[in-house]
Design an enzyme around this catalytic site. Structure first.
Site, PDB file in Angstrom:
ATOM      1  N   GLU A   1       0.831  -1.202   0.000  1.00  0.00           N
ATOM      2  CA  GLU A   1       0.000   0.000   0.000  1.00  0.00           C
ATOM      3  C   GLU A   1       0.870   1.257   0.000  1.00  0.00           C
ATOM      4  O   GLU A   1       1.850   1.353   0.732  1.00  0.00           O
ATOM      5  CB  GLU A   1      -0.887  -0.024   1.246  1.00  0.00           C
TER       6      GLU A   1
ATOM      7  N   LYS B   1      -9.264   3.062  -2.736  1.00  0.00           N
ATOM      8  CA  LYS B   1      -9.629   2.308  -1.532  1.00  0.00           C
ATOM      9  C   LYS B   1     -11.045   2.685  -1.120  1.00  0.00           C
ATOM     10  O   LYS B   1     -11.411   3.858  -1.075  1.00  0.00           O
ATOM     11  CB  LYS B   1      -8.643   2.632  -0.410  1.00  0.00           C
TER      12      LYS B   1
ATOM     13  N   CYS C   1      -5.836  -3.379   1.699  1.00  0.00           N
ATOM     14  CA  CYS C   1      -5.603  -3.470   3.140  1.00  0.00           C
ATOM     15  C   CYS C   1      -6.880  -3.666   3.948  1.00  0.00           C
ATOM     16  O   CYS C   1      -7.407  -4.764   4.017  1.00  0.00           O
ATOM     17  CB  CYS C   1      -4.828  -2.243   3.623  1.00  0.00           C
TER      18      CYS C   1
ATOM     19  N   SER D   1      21.125   0.492  33.666  1.00  0.00           N
ATOM     20  CA  SER D   1      20.991   0.485  35.126  1.00  0.00           C
ATOM     21  C   SER D   1      21.166  -0.883  35.746  1.00  0.00           C
ATOM     22  O   SER D   1      21.309  -0.998  36.964  1.00  0.00           O
ATOM     23  CB  SER D   1      19.608   1.023  35.506  1.00  0.00           C
TER      24      SER D   1
END
Length: 726
Positions: free
Chosen positions: A45, A114, A175, A354
């Site tokens: 896409e 789309k 999509c 740490s």
């Protein structure tokens, strides 16, 4: 007659607005497809401009440059006699559409917009695009003048249509349309479409890779046919890692795929299928009558044959192997870090280490990245070239991940008078095992200098609560330590390579997990403030599982001790060298509880009252009053600390309950922390539960009394012995 159809899907690592590189990667994928004999190539896409252009989609330049790139691709000799569809934005009637543009031999066949936009999570498509709402309808799109001159076409069809060659009919989804309950692939299949093509931009979340593949597989299982799914892969400038996993499904089986995680920018998967088997598959389904009455799609005629009947091996079904969540954490953020590092033109990473789970997780992910780089260099000139640029050595070749880590990764244990020997030792041991260039500094002098400035101005000296100070004093003393570490981290990141006579600087890595961000358990502008954060979208629970995996997979025994250590900020004075401060005690909630609350808040969209109701059956071992207090505490802290999310370090998105204000979680950052109406609803519910409990207690006590005989009502039949006849 046998109709063998050869098609390629692509996973491309595109970069938003990097048109030249995007064009070259598209052409490379077409070249691979041609070399493998494909007659159809599909891509992801918005591959021409990059998916994450966001508000750049509102700029006419983005559309203009996309057309320019499209023409350059169409005119390339490699595109001869192969149908290609690419993704790009198209402005039509003053509206911008997210489109597939399909072309063949320098002619545009169809622009397919789309129809169903995605607006959930990190997606904001309706902000930039308009959905095409005219089902089974096409109109004429007049091409920009320079495109018309190149193609010899004045206008081309735009809309919801299918492409019909002499021997195959091809339809399109984009999509989100695959996820839609009314997906178009079913009516297209009923209308005789044999191949469905989907260009996608689907990003990664933990434990969700199977969702897409199950949808692709089921699309052809239900109605038969061939489904071509192409997806982006990598980080194209945003907070997500695109998931890859492009694949070809045929009659319910996956027959070709690309990887989910890789540093390779262009990967193509090609399948050979027999389209005559689509017809035979569909004759076994109970869809004949439904298909006969199905509405037809407009056909765009392509005067070409895309199949052959030559002897060729058909692609066989493959077994899809999914990564575990621990593997996804090991590889997804590592690939995302690689993309960010190489595209930022920096020389490596700097991490305040740490010795706790969080910072050690960030360090382990960088080590994983180095392992992937070493694995990729033999097959990728791009990866090797990027590494040589980073280390300022044109002849460098990485053979060992630890050695590469020493060149790209710099860690530093920043001690104060409140730091313990145990955390210092754990940080040093892990640094040795992963190979990072490690240093140790004591920042107490800088903290004291700042406090002296305050005392000089005010004449007052704050104290820790363990020394009789107020909560405000104690919090300020903890925060100044954390913020000093951030300042020193950036000083070192800018000058460490300079001190070593190397070019560039280092990116500072953060190490605040998603649960601490959700709760607000971090200091604003402390060492959680960084350039990027590889674990900012991951829960503490998942991080512990990841470290257990990495301990054995990467041979890092130091992680065993790190996992078993109690999480602590080490900002309070020690008691005879022992810790008096732990993260969970400070937060008032365990990490497991925070993770549960985060998912409840996201999946169920729960406010305080709804969360309280949802958690009552989940935390059955807790009293309702205890659950209520935890929910109230969570929302007070959430409201109090929400402002910190506006400056949250960009992190790769993995957990679905991210509190990231900048993209994923669009909520206010200033709240009333009293939640008066909501908390009152919880109190009413508690009173109701208390009343029910009291009634139940009375009922239980009454059951010990003799049960009086049942007296039949008038007009009720009896058996003559006092019993009611039913």
């Amino acid at each position: 007659m046998v109709r063998k159809f050869v098609a390629s899907v692509c996973s491309l690592n595109q970069w938003s607005l990097e048109f030249e590189g995007n064009k070259n990667r598209i052409l490379q994928s077409i070249q691979y497809a041609v070399q493998e004999g494909a007659k159809y190539r599909s891509g992801p896409e918005l591959e021409i401009c990059g998916y994450t252009c966001e508000d750049h989609f509102l700029e006419p330049d983005t559309s203009l440059h996309s057309w320019e790139v499209l023409v350059a691709i169409m005119m390339a000799p490699i595109c001869r006699d192969i149908v290609v569809d690419v993704g790009m934005p198209v402005i039509y009637k003053s509206r911008t559409y997210n489109c597939r543009v399909i072309f063949y031999n320098k002619k545009i066949c169809l622009i397919r917009p789309k129809m169903c936009l995605c607006n959930s999570g990190n997606y904001r498509e309706s902000r930039w695009f308009t959905p095409w709402s005219k089902e089974r309808t096409t109109e004429q799109f007049y091409l920009p003048q320079f495109v018309a001159q190149a193609t010899g076409q004045i206008s081309v069809p735009i809309g919801d249509a299918v492409l019909m060659a002499k021997d195959v009919t091809i339809g399109y989804e984009i999509c989100e349309e695959l996820w839609n309950p009314q997906s178009a692939h079913i009516p297209m299949a009923l209308d005789g479409v044999e191949v469905i093509v989907n260009g996608s931009g689907s990003y990664m979340e933990l434990r969700k890779a199977n969702y897409t593949i199950d949808l692709v597989r089921s699309a052809t299982f239900k109605a038969g046919g061939c489904y071509l799914y192409s997806n982006l892969r990598g980080g194209d400038g945003g907070r997500v890692y695109f998931n890859g996993c492009s694949c070809v499904s045929f009659n319910g089986d996956v027959v070709a795929r690309t990887q989910q995680f890789s540093l390779i920018d262009v990967e193509v998967a090609t399948a050979t299928v027999d389209l005559d088997l689509v017809s035979s598959y569909r004759t076994r389904l109970s869809t004949a009558a439904t298909g006969a009455s199905a509405s037809s799609y407009p056909r765009i005629i392509l005067d070409a044959r895309l199949t052959h009947n030559q002897t060729a091996k058909l692609s066989s079904p493959i077994s899809w192997q999914y990564h575990t969540p621990e593997e996804e954490i090991a590889y997804g953020p590592a690939c995302w870090l690689w993309d960010y590092l190489r595209r930022s033109n920096q020389g490596g990473f700097f991490l305040p280490l740490s010795g706790g789970v969080d910072s050690c997780s960030s360090a382990t992910i960088v080590h994983s990245m180095c392992r992937l780089v070493v694995q990729s260099c033999p097959s990728s000139e791009e990866v090797l070239s990027s590494v040589r640029t980073m280390v300022s050595d044109p002849n460098y070749y990485p053979h060992d991940a630890r050695e590469l880590c020493g060149r790209l990764f710099f860690t530093c244990y920043m001690a104060t008078e409140n730091s313990s020997a145990e955390t210092k030792s754990r940080a040093k041991l892990l640094a040795q095992q992963i190979g990072s260039t490690h240093t140790e500094v004591n920042v107490s002098g800088a903290v004291t200098a700042l406090l002296n400035i305050f005392a000089l101005v005010t004449g007052m000296k704050p104290k820790f609560s363990t020394h009789g100070g107020t909560p405000r004093e104690c919090l300020a003393l903890q925060n100044v330590q954390a913020r000093v570490r951030m300042v020193i981290a950036y000083l070192f990141s800018q000058l460490v390579l300079w001190a070593r006579n190397r070019q560039g600087g280092l990116l500072v890595l953060g190490s605040a997990n998603v649960d601490e961000s959700l709760r607000g358990y971090l200091t604003k502008y402390d060492c959680s403030s960084a350039d990027v954060n590889p674990i900012g979208g991951i829960s503490k629970i998942d991080l512990r599982s990841f470290l257990a995996f990495a301990k054995d997979k990467f041979d890092l025994p130091a992680l065993g001790e790190i996992m078993s250590a109690v999480p602590t900020a080490e900002l309070m004075p020690l008691n005879d060298g022992c810790l008096v401060q732990t993260d969970e005690a400070d937060m008032g909630l365990t990490y497991a509880e925070l993770s549960t609350m985060g998912r409840c808040r996201m999946y169920e969209r729960a406010g305080p009252y709804s969360m309280f109701q949802s958690l009552l059956p989940v935390w059955k071992e807790e009293t309702p009053q205890s659950v209520a207090e935890k929910v109230k505490h969570f929302f007070r802290c959430y409201a109090l600390n929400r402002h910190k999310m506006t400056v949250l370090t960009p992190s790769v998105h993995l957990e679905s309950y991210s509190p990231d204000d900048n993209r994923f979680d669009h909520r206010p950052f200033l709240y009333s922390i009293s939640w008066r109406w909501q908390f009152a609803a919880i109190q009413k519910h508690l009173q109701m539960l208390s009343t029910i409990e009291n009634v139940n207690c009375i009922s239980i006590k009454d059951t010990s009394a003799p049960i009086p005989p049942v007296k039949p009502r008038k007009n009720v039949n009896t058996d003559g012995k006092g019993g009611v006849v039913v």
